[in-house]
Design a protein around this motif. Structure first.
Motif, PDB file in Angstrom:
ATOM      1  N   ARG A   1       0.839  -1.209   0.000  1.00  0.00           N
ATOM      2  CA  ARG A   1       0.000   0.000   0.000  1.00  0.00           C
ATOM      3  C   ARG A   1       0.871   1.255   0.000  1.00  0.00           C
ATOM      4  O   ARG A   1       0.566   2.228  -0.668  1.00  0.00           O
ATOM      5  CB  ARG A   1      -0.930   0.015   1.208  1.00  0.00           C
ATOM      6  N   LYS A   2       1.960   1.207   0.749  1.00  0.00           N
ATOM      7  CA  LYS A   2       2.861   2.361   0.834  1.00  0.00           C
ATOM      8  C   LYS A   2       3.434   2.685  -0.548  1.00  0.00           C
ATOM      9  O   LYS A   2       3.473   3.851  -0.956  1.00  0.00           O
ATOM     10  CB  LYS A   2       3.986   2.069   1.833  1.00  0.00           C
ATOM     11  N   THR A   3       3.864   1.665  -1.261  1.00  0.00           N
ATOM     12  CA  THR A   3       4.406   1.864  -2.608  1.00  0.00           C
ATOM     13  C   THR A   3       3.344   2.454  -3.532  1.00  0.00           C
ATOM     14  O   THR A   3       3.604   3.387  -4.281  1.00  0.00           O
ATOM     15  CB  THR A   3       4.915   0.527  -3.189  1.00  0.00           C
ATOM     16  N   LEU A   4       2.123   1.916  -3.474  1.00  0.00           N
ATOM     17  CA  LEU A   4       1.051   2.380  -4.350  1.00  0.00           C
ATOM     18  C   LEU A   4       0.614   3.800  -4.018  1.00  0.00           C
ATOM     19  O   LEU A   4       0.293   4.584  -4.905  1.00  0.00           O
ATOM     20  CB  LEU A   4      -0.137   1.420  -4.291  1.00  0.00           C
ATOM     21  N   LYS A   5       0.630   4.136  -2.742  1.00  0.00           N
ATOM     22  CA  LYS A   5       0.248   5.495  -2.341  1.00  0.00           C
ATOM     23  C   LYS A   5       1.274   6.524  -2.804  1.00  0.00           C
ATOM     24  O   LYS A   5       0.952   7.700  -2.976  1.00  0.00           O
ATOM     25  CB  LYS A   5       0.039   5.578  -0.831  1.00  0.00           C
ATOM     26  N   SER A   6       2.507   6.103  -3.012  1.00  0.00           N
ATOM     27  CA  SER A   6       3.541   7.032  -3.477  1.00  0.00           C
ATOM     28  C   SER A   6       3.390   7.371  -4.967  1.00  0.00           C
ATOM     29  O   SER A   6       4.003   8.326  -5.444  1.00  0.00           O
ATOM     30  CB  SER A   6       4.934   6.462  -3.215  1.00  0.00           C
ATOM     31  N   CYS A   7       2.572   6.610  -5.666  1.00  0.00           N
ATOM     32  CA  CYS A   7       2.323   6.894  -7.089  1.00  0.00           C
ATOM     33  C   CYS A   7       1.292   8.015  -7.204  1.00  0.00           C
ATOM     34  O   CYS A   7       0.194   7.912  -6.668  1.00  0.00           O
ATOM     35  CB  CYS A   7       1.827   5.649  -7.807  1.00  0.00           C
ATOM     36  N   LYS A   8       1.657   9.058  -7.897  1.00  0.00           N
ATOM     37  CA  LYS A   8       0.776  10.229  -8.036  1.00  0.00           C
ATOM     38  C   LYS A   8      -0.271  10.033  -9.131  1.00  0.00           C
ATOM     39  O   LYS A   8      -1.335  10.622  -9.090  1.00  0.00           O
ATOM     40  CB  LYS A   8       1.608  11.471  -8.355  1.00  0.00           C
ATOM     41  N   LYS A   9       0.052   9.212 -10.140  1.00  0.00           N
ATOM     42  CA  LYS A   9      -0.853   9.001 -11.275  1.00  0.00           C
ATOM     43  C   LYS A   9      -0.989   7.512 -11.556  1.00  0.00           C
ATOM     44  O   LYS A   9      -0.059   6.744 -11.348  1.00  0.00           O
ATOM     45  CB  LYS A   9      -0.309   9.672 -12.534  1.00  0.00           C
ATOM     46  N   VAL A  10      -2.160   7.146 -12.060  1.00  0.00           N
ATOM     47  CA  VAL A  10      -2.406   5.792 -12.534  1.00  0.00           C
ATOM     48  C   VAL A  10      -2.803   5.912 -13.995  1.00  0.00           C
ATOM     49  O   VAL A  10      -3.707   6.669 -14.339  1.00  0.00           O
ATOM     50  CB  VAL A  10      -3.550   5.108 -11.745  1.00  0.00           C
ATOM     51  N   LYS A  11      -2.070   5.208 -14.860  1.00  0.00           N
ATOM     52  CA  LYS A  11      -2.402   5.260 -16.278  1.00  0.00           C
ATOM     53  C   LYS A  11      -2.089   3.924 -16.929  1.00  0.00           C
ATOM     54  O   LYS A  11      -1.505   3.045 -16.301  1.00  0.00           O
ATOM     55  CB  LYS A  11      -1.702   6.423 -16.963  1.00  0.00           C
ATOM     56  N   ILE A  12      -2.494   3.802 -18.176  1.00  0.00           N
ATOM     57  CA  ILE A  12      -2.199   2.600 -18.948  1.00  0.00           C
ATOM     58  C   ILE A  12      -0.796   2.773 -19.544  1.00  0.00           C
ATOM     59  O   ILE A  12      -0.464   3.832 -20.069  1.00  0.00           O
ATOM     60  CB  ILE A  12      -3.238   2.403 -20.079  1.00  0.00           C
TER      61      ILE A  12
END
Length: 192
Positions: free
Chosen positions: A8-19
């Motif tokens: 979760r910590k790693t995913l929360k550090s991502c500012k954008k989600v894209k293909i």
């Protein structure tokens, strides 16, 4: 390959989600498909939040972006509302761009194509697959560089003739200016 499940910590550090750019044409392909059963999800007749927990995404982190290349073929996936912290995200830091495209197509074919595609437009599906799938990837998936009508018909449980009939209906020239019923009746009255 260093494959791991994202925290979760790693995913929360991502500012954008894209293909991922190398999976984008596959993503567009999935959104062009007509599925036999998807109304319950689109009409919110089921609890998507509960089902989304079972969603498995494959992705790569590039800078501050989570770039998804597989998992978007699920009817539950919506790029505008997806919360990756609620899904299982498998990260592969060393995957090549060509492998990303291949994994995207494999995800589509295993998770939706082979189980729930409508057989009403197999002709369009056949043409689109042969236009969009790289022959090298098709060779790996179908054991041939192009998807034949015969193989698609077998996969769909239809005859090869079904696809041929769909293609011939599509290729028949349509009347440029169709005559309305009113014009037909009017013409018949004038001829009398």
């Amino acid at each position: 390959m260093s494959i791991r499940i994202a925290t979760r910590k790693t995913l929360k550090s991502c500012k954008k989600v894209k293909i991922h750019p190398n999976a984008y044409k596959v993503f567009e392909f999935v959104h062009s498909l007509v599925f036999s059963f998807c109304g319950a999800i689109k009409q919110d007749l089921v609890n998507k939040n509960v089902l989304t927990v079972a969603l498995v995404l494959r992705a790569k982190i590039v800078g501050d972006e989570l770039q998804i290349y597989s998992g978007f073929e699920s009817i539950l996936f919506d790029i505008n509302t997806i919360d990756p912290t609620e899904c299982t995200v498998i990260l592969d830091d060393n995957i090549s761009d060509s492998d990303i495209e291949q994994q995207a197509w494999i995800g589509v074919f295993t998770n939706c194509f082979l189980s729930s595609i409508s057989s009403k437009n197999l002709n369009i599906l056949h043409t689109t697959i042969n236009k969009k799938v790289d022959p090298k990837i098709a060779q790996k998936i179908f054991n041939r560089p192009r998807l034949s009508q015969e193989l698609l018909a077998q996969m769909a449980g239809k005859s090869k003739g079904t696809i041929a009939k769909q293609k011939s209906r599509k290729s028949k020239p349509s009347q440029e200016n169709p005559i309305s019923v009113f014009q037909q009746v009017s013409g018949a009255i004038n001829e009398q």
